[in-house]
Write a protein that holds these residues in place. Structure first.
Motif, PDB file in Angstrom:
ATOM      1  N   GLU A  20       9.184 -21.799  28.335  1.00 50.48           N
ATOM      2  CA  GLU A  20       8.799 -22.508  27.922  1.00 50.48           C
ATOM      3  C   GLU A  20       9.432 -22.542  26.873  1.00 50.48           C
ATOM      4  N   ARG A  21       8.954 -21.629  26.047  1.00 46.88           N
ATOM      5  CA  ARG A  21       9.808 -20.880  24.929  1.00 46.88           C
ATOM      6  C   ARG A  21      10.560 -20.592  24.511  1.00 46.88           C
ATOM      7  N   THR A  22      11.595 -19.911  25.650  1.00 48.69           N
ATOM      8  CA  THR A  22      12.602 -19.393  26.012  1.00 48.69           C
ATOM      9  C   THR A  22      13.256 -21.064  25.844  1.00 48.69           C
ATOM     10  N   GLU A  23      14.907 -20.164  24.782  1.00 49.05           N
ATOM     11  CA  GLU A  23      15.408 -21.058  24.603  1.00 49.05           C
ATOM     12  C   GLU A  23      17.017 -20.028  24.835  1.00 49.05           C
ATOM     13  N   THR A  24      17.932 -21.068  25.601  1.00 50.16           N
ATOM     14  CA  THR A  24      18.879 -20.685  25.728  1.00 50.16           C
ATOM     15  C   THR A  24      19.790 -20.782  24.398  1.00 50.16           C
ATOM     16  N   ARG A  25      20.868 -20.008  24.850  1.00 54.14           N
ATOM     17  CA  ARG A  25      22.034 -19.654  23.992  1.00 54.14           C
ATOM     18  C   ARG A  25      22.409 -21.570  23.208  1.00 54.14           C
ATOM     19  N   GLY A  26      22.792 -22.524  24.655  1.00 58.59           N
ATOM     20  CA  GLY A  26      23.434 -23.706  24.011  1.00 58.59           C
ATOM     21  C   GLY A  26      22.547 -24.361  23.209  1.00 58.59           C
ATOM     22  N   GLN A  27      21.448 -23.986  24.197  1.00 59.24           N
ATOM     23  CA  GLN A  27      20.274 -25.004  22.592  1.00 59.24           C
ATOM     24  C   GLN A  27      20.284 -24.144  21.346  1.00 59.24           C
ATOM     25  N   LYS A  28      20.154 -22.972  21.324  1.00 60.96           N
ATOM     26  CA  LYS A  28      20.151 -22.677  20.073  1.00 60.96           C
ATOM     27  C   LYS A  28      20.974 -23.424  18.991  1.00 60.96           C
ATOM     28  N   ALA A  29      22.501 -23.192  19.706  1.00 57.70           N
ATOM     29  CA  ALA A  29      23.313 -23.409  18.729  1.00 57.70           C
ATOM     30  C   ALA A  29      23.725 -24.594  19.174  1.00 57.70           C
ATOM     31  N   ALA A  30      23.150 -26.111  19.133  1.00 58.51           N
ATOM     32  CA  ALA A  30      22.249 -27.353  19.185  1.00 58.51           C
ATOM     33  C   ALA A  30      21.864 -26.875  18.247  1.00 58.51           C
ATOM     34  N   ALA A  31      20.200 -26.452  17.955  1.00 58.41           N
ATOM     35  CA  ALA A  31      19.570 -27.016  17.154  1.00 58.41           C
ATOM     36  C   ALA A  31      19.812 -26.406  15.719  1.00 58.41           C
ATOM     37  N   PHE A  32      21.323 -25.583  16.052  1.00 60.61           N
ATOM     38  CA  PHE A  32      21.865 -24.930  14.538  1.00 60.61           C
ATOM     39  C   PHE A  32      22.753 -26.001  13.948  1.00 60.61           C
ATOM     40  N   ALA A  33      23.742 -26.950  15.025  1.00 57.10           N
ATOM     41  CA  ALA A  33      24.092 -27.278  14.689  1.00 57.10           C
ATOM     42  C   ALA A  33      23.441 -28.608  13.870  1.00 57.10           C
ATOM     43  N   ALA A  34      22.403 -29.604  14.556  1.00 55.28           N
ATOM     44  CA  ALA A  34      21.972 -30.163  14.077  1.00 55.28           C
ATOM     45  C   ALA A  34      21.224 -29.797  12.481  1.00 55.28           C
ATOM     46  N   ARG A  35      20.400 -28.576  12.479  1.00 56.55           N
ATOM     47  CA  ARG A  35      19.977 -28.288  11.601  1.00 56.55           C
ATOM     48  C   ARG A  35      21.459 -28.737  10.103  1.00 56.55           C
ATOM     49  N   VAL A  36      22.649 -27.724  10.063  1.00 59.02           N
ATOM     50  CA  VAL A  36      24.043 -28.108   9.793  1.00 59.02           C
ATOM     51  C   VAL A  36      23.873 -29.190   8.992  1.00 59.02           C
ATOM     52  N   ALA A  37      24.089 -30.235  10.454  1.00 63.17           N
ATOM     53  CA  ALA A  37      24.980 -31.996  10.335  1.00 63.17           C
ATOM     54  C   ALA A  37      23.029 -32.008   9.243  1.00 63.17           C
ATOM     55  N   VAL A  38      22.709 -32.499   9.402  1.00 63.08           N
ATOM     56  CA  VAL A  38      21.537 -33.032   8.800  1.00 63.08           C
ATOM     57  C   VAL A  38      21.444 -31.957   7.925  1.00 63.08           C
ATOM     58  N   ALA A  39      21.369 -30.805   7.089  1.00 60.32           N
ATOM     59  CA  ALA A  39      21.836 -30.344   6.442  1.00 60.32           C
ATOM     60  C   ALA A  39      22.536 -31.016   5.421  1.00 60.32           C
ATOM     61  N   LEU A  40      23.433 -30.907   5.562  1.00 60.14           N
ATOM     62  CA  LEU A  40      25.127 -31.161   5.065  1.00 60.14           C
ATOM     63  C   LEU A  40      24.609 -32.766   3.981  1.00 60.14           C
ATOM     64  N   VAL A  41      24.300 -34.080   4.792  1.00 59.64           N
ATOM     65  CA  VAL A  41      24.263 -35.251   4.333  1.00 59.64           C
ATOM     66  C   VAL A  41      22.866 -35.126   3.618  1.00 59.64           C
ATOM     67  N   PHE A  42      21.954 -34.173   3.601  1.00 65.48           N
ATOM     68  CA  PHE A  42      20.720 -34.463   2.755  1.00 65.48           C
ATOM     69  C   PHE A  42      21.436 -33.593   1.936  1.00 65.48           C
ATOM     70  N   VAL A  43      21.263 -32.446   1.078  1.00 65.31           N
ATOM     71  CA  VAL A  43      22.232 -31.751   0.258  1.00 65.31           C
ATOM     72  C   VAL A  43      23.284 -32.346  -0.643  1.00 65.31           C
TER      73      VAL A  43
END
Length: 149
Positions: free
Chosen positions: A3-26
């Motif tokens: 359950e703690r193992t993330e696929t490369r795609g899941q990590k990329a999706a989480a990173f993209a979400a962080r970047v999107a929200v961070a961009l709007v936030f900044v």
């Protein structure tokens, strides 16, 4: 799969979400800080004269800061704070709809105010599209992880 193992795609999706929200936030926080610190530079765009205009713009800056209080947790962990991510999206929808309604009901003789509102609508709609897209991708990747188990 653990359950703690993330696929490369899941990590990329989480990173993209962080970047999107961070961009709007900044961008939101930068705007808010400018409204709070230098409101006199923005009163003309809101067609608000004098000290009352300065206070109103400063108040809008404070409201922007309040609005963005939900973003840091989502940026830190969009999977863990998925409900908060939904709240961020709801806030963004409220912004776009409310700003659009204000713009549609604005009398024609307010060019400066119309231009200011148009900028808010454009930015908030773009942010909504970007953050919604990354939310959907993140959700799909999480769903595929559950199906793999």
């Amino acid at each position: 799969m653990n359950e703690r193992t993330e696929t490369r795609g899941q990590k990329a999706a989480a990173f993209a979400a962080r970047v999107a929200v961070a961009l709007v936030f900044v961008i939101n926080v930068q705007c808010a800080v400018l409204y709070v610190v230098h409101p006199e530079a923005y009163v003309a765009g809101f067609e608000l004269p004098g000290e009352e205009g300065v206070i109103a713009v400063r108040g809008l800056g404070v409201a922007f800061l309040m609005w963005n209080a939900t973003y840091p947790a989502v940026i830190a962990n969009p999977q863990r704070f998925r409900a908060l991510y939904v709240m961020v999206l709801v806030q963004q929808v409220i912004g776009v709809v409310g700003e659009s309604w204000i713009r549609l009901t604005l009398p024609a003789n307010h060019a400066a105010l119309a231009a200011t509102i148009n900028r808010f609508i454009t930015f908030d709609a773009a942010g909504l599209i970007l953050m919604t897209a990354t939310f959907i991708i993140l959700k799909r990747m999480s769903r595929s992880k559950k199906e793999d188990r």
